[in-house]
Design a protein around this motif. Structure first.
Motif, short mmCIF file in Angstrom:
data_model
loop_
_atom_site.label_atom_id
_atom_site.label_comp_id
_atom_site.label_asym_id
_atom_site.label_seq_id
_atom_site.Cartn_x
_atom_site.Cartn_y
_atom_site.Cartn_z
N SER A 71 43.70 -2.64 69.92
CA SER A 71 44.97 -2.07 69.48
C SER A 71 44.71 -1.37 68.16
CB SER A 71 46.02 -3.17 69.31
OG SER A 71 47.12 -2.67 68.58
N ILE A 72 45.23 -0.15 68.03
CA ILE A 72 44.85 0.60 66.83
C ILE A 72 45.61 0.14 65.60
CG2 ILE A 72 44.14 2.69 68.04
CD1 ILE A 72 46.82 3.88 66.87
N GLU A 73 46.66 -0.64 65.78
CA GLU A 73 47.37 -1.14 64.59
C GLU A 73 46.49 -2.11 63.80
OE1 GLU A 73 52.03 -0.87 65.69
OE2 GLU A 73 50.77 -2.14 66.93
N THR B 26 40.32 8.40 70.81
CA THR B 26 41.62 7.76 70.98
C THR B 26 41.44 6.50 71.81
OG1 THR B 26 42.59 9.98 71.06
CG2 THR B 26 43.97 8.17 71.82
N LEU B 27 42.13 5.46 71.44
CA LEU B 27 42.13 4.26 72.26
C LEU B 27 42.99 4.56 73.50
CD1 LEU B 27 40.87 1.41 71.80
CD2 LEU B 27 43.16 0.64 71.17
N GLN C 7 46.32 8.60 76.28
CA GLN C 7 46.38 7.54 77.29
C GLN C 7 46.65 8.10 78.69
OE1 GLN C 7 48.37 4.40 74.28
NE2 GLN C 7 48.34 3.70 76.37
N ARG D 6 55.62 2.71 69.80
CA ARG D 6 54.19 2.88 70.04
C ARG D 6 53.86 2.36 71.43
NH1 ARG D 6 50.46 3.45 65.47
NH2 ARG D 6 51.70 4.33 63.78
N GLY E 211 49.15 0.82 70.64
CA GLY E 211 49.44 1.17 69.26
C GLY E 211 49.45 2.66 68.96
N ASN E 212 49.28 3.50 70.00
CA ASN E 212 49.39 4.94 69.75
C ASN E 212 50.86 5.33 69.66
OD1 ASN E 212 46.57 5.82 69.90
ND2 ASN E 212 46.67 5.15 72.04
N PRO E 213 51.19 6.26 68.75
CA PRO E 213 52.59 6.70 68.68
C PRO E 213 52.99 7.41 69.97
CG PRO E 213 51.23 7.87 67.07
CD PRO E 213 50.33 6.90 67.76
#
Lengths: 725, 725
Positions: A489-491, A501-502, A678, B585, B589-591
Motif C-alpha cells: 500500500s503506498i500510504e 505505480t503500485l 491500476q 483512495r 492507496g492510489n488517489p
C-alpha cells in the motif's frame, strides 16, 4: 522430415481450419504429417499443440499443406520468400559450409529487397527476378551477411560483419533459457531457498542492451529473468524478483548469476485474464454487433497485391518489421492514372526503455524489432475478435535457426472498416427551396498485424482512406512488465522510490516509454521529392493598417540537406511537414505533396550520454529525412542487438547529405510515456495513437467528391440464431 | 396560430416520416396544420420546404405532432424546456411586458439549469422541480436576463445586463440581411456596376467581433458580406469580394457601406458538391457495409436518460452548446454502485479567427457558440449517413425571436459503434500446452450532433467506452471561407501575400484556426476533487550507482489555486493531468482519479494585445481549472457578441481562487491551425481530433476484464436485395 526452428522441433498432429471465412489453412508440405503452428518463438515442443479452446472460431483437421499455400512460386519481386525459396537458400548455405546440419546457427533468412530501380522496372507478368535471399548467421562467433541468388541457386556474397552489434536472437538462442538455468546449481539453490518447485518457473530471454561494461565487451550475451506460473497463465505478474542470469550465447554458459533480494512473488489471485478463469458474474454482454457486407468485401487480393477503392499496394509479412507495405499507388479519379505515394513503409524499430536503474532492471531497454523481430513474435490473429468478419488473412513463412521454413498462419489481416465516421458533409438551407444535407460515410481499409513482444501486444494498423489519407495506428495492450515489492500500500511508503505505480499488492507497474519509428519511403508522384517545413509565423500589423494587431502566415523552409530536416517538435512553433514532388505542381501552381500529421510524439527524457539513448538515437528527433539508400532500413541500425552508437539513423543523417529534389525517406517516431495505473492490471485496455500521411495539393480537388451516400435499399436483412451451432 | 421565429414565419405543409428507423417524426402541435422544419436560422420562408431529394431515406407525410413528441412534461430536472414550457415562459414574458406581440425581441429561452445541489438532491420519480426558464431579450437597446418559474408560472427576476457584450444573434437579427441590403441604393448600385442580378445574391449575417473602434462602441452591430448563388448551391465559393455592410441591429439601419474592390466572383463550375450535380462517371461505390445488430442496440433510452454497458447519463440539446451531457455515472463492475464521473460537459465556445487583416476580413473572428449558437445552427441529421442504422434520434425544441417554440427533428443521435478496434488482448504461448489468444473487440456508444455553422460543419461526438474512457471527438467538414482574388496561378504571384492557399482559380482558402473549448465539470467519484499535474522528470544517476545514467520518475504537483492549473502544453515538459478525488483512495492507496489526455492542442499565434485574442483569452492556456460556479458556463463569457476582455474564463480564473479538494471544473481547449489545400475544395474531407478522459486508478483493476469475446454463433445471417424498394 522434421521441421526445426533451432532445437525446437515443431511437432503437432493437427492443422487448422478457419470456420466462417471459408479458407483452408494448412501448414505442412506434402509428404509430411506434421504441422508448424503459429508459434511464439520462445515456445518449446510440448507447448506447440494447437488451440482448441477458443469459442468455436477454430477447428482442427489433420491435413497437409497444398503447394499453393506454401507459396512456392513468388508472384511479385517484393513477395516474401516462399517455403521452397527458404529451402533452396538453406541448401546453398549448406553447400557453402555456411550452415551445418544439426548446428542451428541461422538468425534470419528473408527477402533481399532488390534495388528500388529494379523493383520499379519490374512489371507483373514478367519473370519474377531478381530473387535473392538475405541471411544472417553467427558462425564461430562471427556474424555473416550472406546473399543467395535464388534464380541460379548460387551464393552471391558472404560478408563478415565487423564492429559492434549482433543479429536478432535466433530461435536457438532463445531456447537456451529453457535448459541452461535448470542445470545451473546456484539457480536451483535459489529456487530451493525460496521454496519454489522448478516446474513452476519459466525463465525468459531478455536482451541485455549495451552499457560499455568491460566484462561484457566482445561477447554475445543474453540475460534471463524468471517468473512463476503457479496459479496463473499471467506469468508476467509473478516475477521472481532479484534473480538475474547473464548468459554467453556462443559458449552457452551462464557467466554471471545474481540473487539480489528475496522479495516475495506477488500473488497469483486476480492475475489470470482468460475468460475461463473469470469468476461469475461476467459482465453482461452487449447485443451482437457486426460489420456486415452481404455482397462481400470491396477489396481484391491477388497474391500479395491488394486493390481497394482507388488504392493498390503490396503487403508482405517480414520477420523483423512485422509487415511491410510497398508500392502504395493511388489511382487519380480525374485521370485514372496510378500515382505513387509510398514506395515502402514499415515499423523500423521499437524502443522500450524502463525507468528503474536497479540491477535487475536497468538493462531493460528493448529494441524489439532488431533484437527479437516483430514478425517472429507475431502470433496468429483470432478471427472475429482481432479482425472483423470479412477479413482476409495472410500467412507468413519464416526461417528457423536450422534454416528450415516454418509457417505462422493468419499473421496479417486485411479488412474494411466502417466506424460510423463521416468522410465529408454539409448541411445548407440558404440557397434553395429545400434544405441540403449531403453526407458521405467513411469506409476505410485496414492492414493489421499484432506483435506479441513478450508481455506487450502491439496492434499495428495501416489504414487506407478513400480520400488518399494513409493513417498508421499503434495500439498497445497486453501485460505490464512489473516489479515485485514488499510494498502493498503506498500510504505506508514513499511513492517516489517505487519507479512505478503500485498496480496490485506487491506489484509495481514500472514507468517506461514506447518509441516506435516508421521508415516511410514516400515517392510522392515520383522519385524527385523535397521536404518542406511550412512554418506558421505571426505577423504583426503596422499601426492603423488594420483594426487587427496580428495574424499568421506560412513560410516554406525547404530542406536542402539532412540537418534541415531534423525536427524536434515544439508546441509553440507550429509547422506542417510536407513531402512535395519537386518537379510537379497542380494546375494552380501548388507543389504536389503529402504531409505528415504527427500524433503521439513524446520526447525522450533520458540524458544524451545515457547508452540506451545513444543506441536509440533515432528518438533524438521525431522527424528525419534521409536520401534513399538501400542499406539504411532500420532506424536503430542493422545489428541492433548489443549495438553501440555507431550505426543508426542519427549517425547516417549526420553526414548531412543533400536531400532536395531527390529520392528521400521520411522517418517518424511516435512516442508514449507510460505511467501505469491500476486499470492496466492484470491486462491493459488498449491505448492507441496514430499519425497520418495526408494528401496536400496532391489532388486538384477533393478526390472523393464523386462518392455516393448510403442508401436504405442497401441495408441488409439480417437474422441471428443464438442457439450454438 | 402561426409559429414564428422572428419575422420568419415557418410555414410548410409537410411533416417528416423517417423510413428505416421506424420512428414517426412530427413537428407541430395538435390543432395546427403547420410544421416547423429543421431550419438553419438564416433561412427564410420560401426556403423552408422539406427536403424530398435525398435518396430514399426520408419521406413526407402530412400529420400533426402528438403530445409525447412535443415533450410536454419534463421527466428530469435537467431536461431541456418542452414546447409547452417555452409557451408558458413566453406568456409570462408577455404578461410582464418583457415581450410584445409582433415585436420579435427574444434571443433565447432555455433551461435555467438548477444549482448543482438541487440537481444532485433530485431523484427520478420525484416531482420535476425546480423548473425555470432563462431568457435573454433585447428591449429598447437593453439586454434583459430574465428568469421565469415554470412551476408557478411567475417571473422570478429581470436583470439588465450592464457592460460590454450582447446575447447571441436572434433569428430576427439574422433576417435583417434578407431585407436591408436590397433596399439600400448604394448596394443596388454596386450590383449594377458588377452586372449582378439581385436575385442571384445572398447576403450573410457576420458577427463583427470587437476592435475598440470608437464609432462602433455602444451599438449592437452586424456585418454583412454577400455571395452569388448563380450556378451553384455552394455560395461560399462565390464571394462578392470587397462589399462590406455595417448594420445597426437595433435601429435596423446600414451604418457604413464599403465597396472596396471589384474582384471578379470566382467561377461556379466545379463548386457544387451535391450528388445530383456531379458529372458522370461517379466513383465506383464500395460494396454495402453496415453495422448490424440483429437483436437491436444494447442501449436504453428513457426520456433523456441513456443507459449502456456500465454507463448512465443524461443528454439534452442546447441552443448554445449543441449538446449537453450530464450526470455521467459509471456502474462499477466490482460493486455495482454508480460512481459519478462527469456532472456536466459541453462545448462552451468555438473561436475561429481568420488570418487576413484586410478591410473585408479582419473582423472574421467568430465565437460560434456565443454569437450564433451551435444548437441553433444544427440541422437534422441524415439517417444512414450521419449516423448508422440503429441510431436513436432526439429532437430539439428551441425558441424563436417571438418566443414561440420551434422544433429541429433529429438534432442528436445516439448509436453503438464497432470500428474493428480491440478493447484488450494478449497472445501467449509460454505457459501451457496450447497457445492463448484472448481478444476482446471494442464497442463504443456515441452521442453525435453536427453544428452547421454557416460554411463549416462541426461533428461533435461524445464517445463512451466500456473501460470508462470518455472520448470527445471533433470532426470538421463543410466548406471553406474563401476570398476572391485576381490570381489564378501562384507561379505568377508572390504566395506570401495571399493570406491563404489558392484552392481553385481566383479562390483563396484563407488561413484560420479553430479553437474549441470544453467545459468539463468532472465530479470524480464525488464532489471533493483536486487537480494534479503529474510531471515526468529526468533523474540523473549518480556515478556508478547503475550502468544507466538517467531515468524518469513522476512528481505530483497539486494545484492549490487556479494559477497552479493554468497549463500551456509544452512538448519538452511531459506531464499528465489528473483530476482526483481528494477523499478517496484505492485499496492500494492510489488517489481515485481520471486524467485528461489532450489530442489536438494548437497554440494561438495571435499577439496578446490583439482584441480577438483578448476576447477569446480562454485560448491562452489549453487547460484551466476553476471552482464550480453556476454562472461560469461559457469560456468566452456569457455575452460574447461584441464582447471585450472583461468577462471570460481568463478573467474569472485570475481571481486565483482555491481549487484543492473542492468541486472543480476542468476547461480544455482543442486547437487546429488550418492551412487549406486544394483537397478542401469544393468541400472538405473531414479532419478529426479528439481528447480523452481516462480512468486512472479510478478502478481497482481493469474494469472490462470480465467481458466476453465475439462468438461465431452470434454472427447474423444477412442478405440484400439491391432492387430499389
Amino acid at each position: 522430415m522434421n521441421f526445426q526452428a533451432g532445437q525446437l522441433t515443431l511437432v503437432c498432429g493437427f492443422c487448422v481450419l478457419l470456420v466462417g471465412v471459408g479458407n483452408l489453412w494448412l501448414c505442412m508440405p506434402e509428404g509430411s504429417s506434421q504441422c508448424s503452428m503459429p508459434v511464439f518463438s520462445w515456445n518449446n515442443v510440448r507447448k506447440l499443440l494447437p488451440s482448441n479452446k477458443f469459442p468455436g472460431s477454430i477447428e482442427q483437421q489433420t491435413n497437409r499443406v497444398p503447394k499453393e499455400k506454401r507459396g512456392t512460386y513468388p508472384q511479385h519481386v517484393l513477395d516474401a520468400l516462399t517455403w521452397d525459396e527458404i529451402l533452396l537458400a538453406r541448401s546453398v548455405l549448406l553447400n557453402a559450409s555456411l550452415l551445418v546440419e544439426g548446428r542451428p546457427t541461422v538468425h534470419s533468412i528473408s527477402l533481399d529487397t532488390p534495388e528500388k530501380e529494379e523493383v520499379l522496372k519490374w512489371k507483373p507478368g514478367q519473370p519474377v527476378q531478381p530473387r535473392r535471399a538475405y541471411a544472417e548467421t553467427v558462425l564461430f562467433g562471427e556474424t555473416h551477411k550472406i546473399v543467395v541468388d535464388l534464380v541460379t541457386g548460387t551464393l552471391v556474397s558472404d560478408e563478415i560483419h565487423h564492429g559492434p552489434g549482433y543479429p536478432s536472437l535466433s530461435l536457438d538462442d532463445i531456447s537456451l533459457v529453457e535448459t541452461l538455468p535448470y542445470n545451473y546449481p546456484p539457480f536451483l539453490q535459489s529456487l530451493r531457498d525460496r521454496g519454489l518447485p522448478m516446474s513452476d518457473i519459466i525463465c525468459l530471454p531478455i536482451s541485455p542492451g549495451w552499457f560499455g561494461i568491460p566484462d561484457e565487451e566482445g561477447k554475445r550475451l543474453l540475460k534471463s529473468l524468471c517468473y512463476s506460473r503457479n496459479g496463473t497463465v499471467n506469468i508476467f505478474m509473478r516475477p521472481v524478483e532479484g534473480i538475474v542470469m547473464l548468459i554467453d550465447l556462443d559458449t552457452k554458459q551462464i557467466l554471471e548469476y545474481i540473487d539480489e533480494k528475496k522479495v516475495r512473488i506477488p500473488k497469483a489471485e486476480g492475475t489470470d485474464y482468460r475468460l475461463l478463469a473469470q469468476k461469475p458474474p461476467l459482465l453482461k454482454s452487449l447485443n451482437p454487433i457486426s460489420l456486415e457486407q452481404p455482397l462481400g468485401p470491396s477489396f481484391k487480393v491477388d497474391g500479395n497485391l491488394v486493390r481497394w477503392a482507388n488504392w493498390e499496394f503490396h503487403v508482405r509479412p517480414d520477420p523483423r518489421a512485422g509487415v511491410i507495405v510497398s508500392q502504395a499507388v493511388f489511382h487519380d479519379p480525374e485521370t485514372g492514372h496510378g500515382r505513387s505515394v509510398l514506395y515502402q513503409g514499415f515499423a523500423s524499430e521499437l524502443f522500450v526503455p524502463y525507468m528503474d536503474p536497479a540491477e535487475g532492471w536497468y538493462f531493460k531497454t528493448y529494441m524489439d524489432a532488431g533484437e527479437y523481430g516483430l514478425g517472429v513474435l507475431a502470433m496468429s490473429l483470432e478471427p472475429l475478435n482481432d479482425c472483423p468478419r470479412n477479413a482476409h488473412y495472410f500467412d507468413a513463412v519464416f526461417a528457423g535457426a536450422d534454416g528450415n521454413p516454418y509457417m505462422t498462419p493468419r499473421i496479417l489481416c486485411v479488412f474494411e472498416s466502417y466506424a460510423s465516421d463521416i468522410a465529408w458533409r454539409h448541411s445548407e438551407s440558404l440557397v434553395q427551396d429545400s434544405a441540403i444535407r449531403e453526407v458521405r460515410p467513411k469506409v476505410t481499409l485496414v492492414v493489421r498485424i499484432v506483435g506479441s513482444v513478450g508481455n506487450y501486444d502491439y496492434i499495428l494498423d495501416w489504414e487506407f482512406q478513400t480520400d488518399g489519407v494513409l493513417r498508421v495506428k499503434v495500439g498497445m495492450s497486453g501485460l505490464l512488465m512489473v516489479e515485485a515489492t514488499s510494498v502493498d500500500s503506498i500510504e505506508k511508503n514513499k511513492v517516489g522510490d517505487l519507479h512505478g505505480t503500485l498496480v496490485a499488492e506487491n506489484t509495481i507497474g514500472v514507468f517506461h516509454d514506447h518509441f516506435i519509428n516508421f521508415h516511410l519511403d514516400l515517392d510522392v508522384d515520383g522519385l524527385a521529392n523535397t521536404f518542406i517545413k511550412k512554418v506558421l509565423k505571426r505577423r504583426n500589423v503596422a499601426n492603423n493598417e488594420s483594426p487587427r494587431k496580428s495574424y499568421w502566415t506560412t513560410e516554406n523552409q525547404v530542406a536542402e540537406t539532412e540537418n534541415d530536416a531534423k525536427i524536434r517538435l515544439k508546441s509553440f512553433e507550429p509547422s506542417e511537414f510536407h513531402i512535395v514532388n519537386s518537379e510537379k505542381r497542380t494546375r494552380l501552381g501548388n507543389p504536389v505533396g503529402y504531409r505528415l500529421i504527427p500524433g503521439f510524439t513524446a520526447d525522450s527524457l533520458l540524458s544524451s550520454d545515457d547508452p540506451p539513448q545513444q543506441r536509440a538515437a533515432f528518438i533524438d528527433n521525431q522527424i528525419w529525412v534521409t536520401p534513399y539508400n538501400r542499406s539504411e532500413l532500420w532506424a536503430g541500425g542493422q545489428f541492433v542487438y548489443q549495438s553501440h552508437d555507431n550505426d543508426n539513423l542519427a549517425v547516417w543523417s549526420n553526414r548531412n547529405r543533400p536531400i532536395e529534389g531527390t529520392d528521400i525517406v521520411l522517418w517518424h517516431t511516435m512516442g508514449f510515456h507510460h505511467v501505469p495505473c491500476q486499470e492496466d492490471f492484470p491486462i491493459m485496455p488498449t491505448l492507441t495513437g496514430s499519425f497520418q500521411l495526408k494528401p496536400t495539393n496532391f489532388f486538384e480537388r477533393n478526390p472523393i467528391l464523386k462518392t455516393q451516400p448510403n442508401y436504405p435499399s442497401e441495408l441488409p436483412k439480417c437474422s441471428i440464431d443464438l442457439v450454438d451451432s
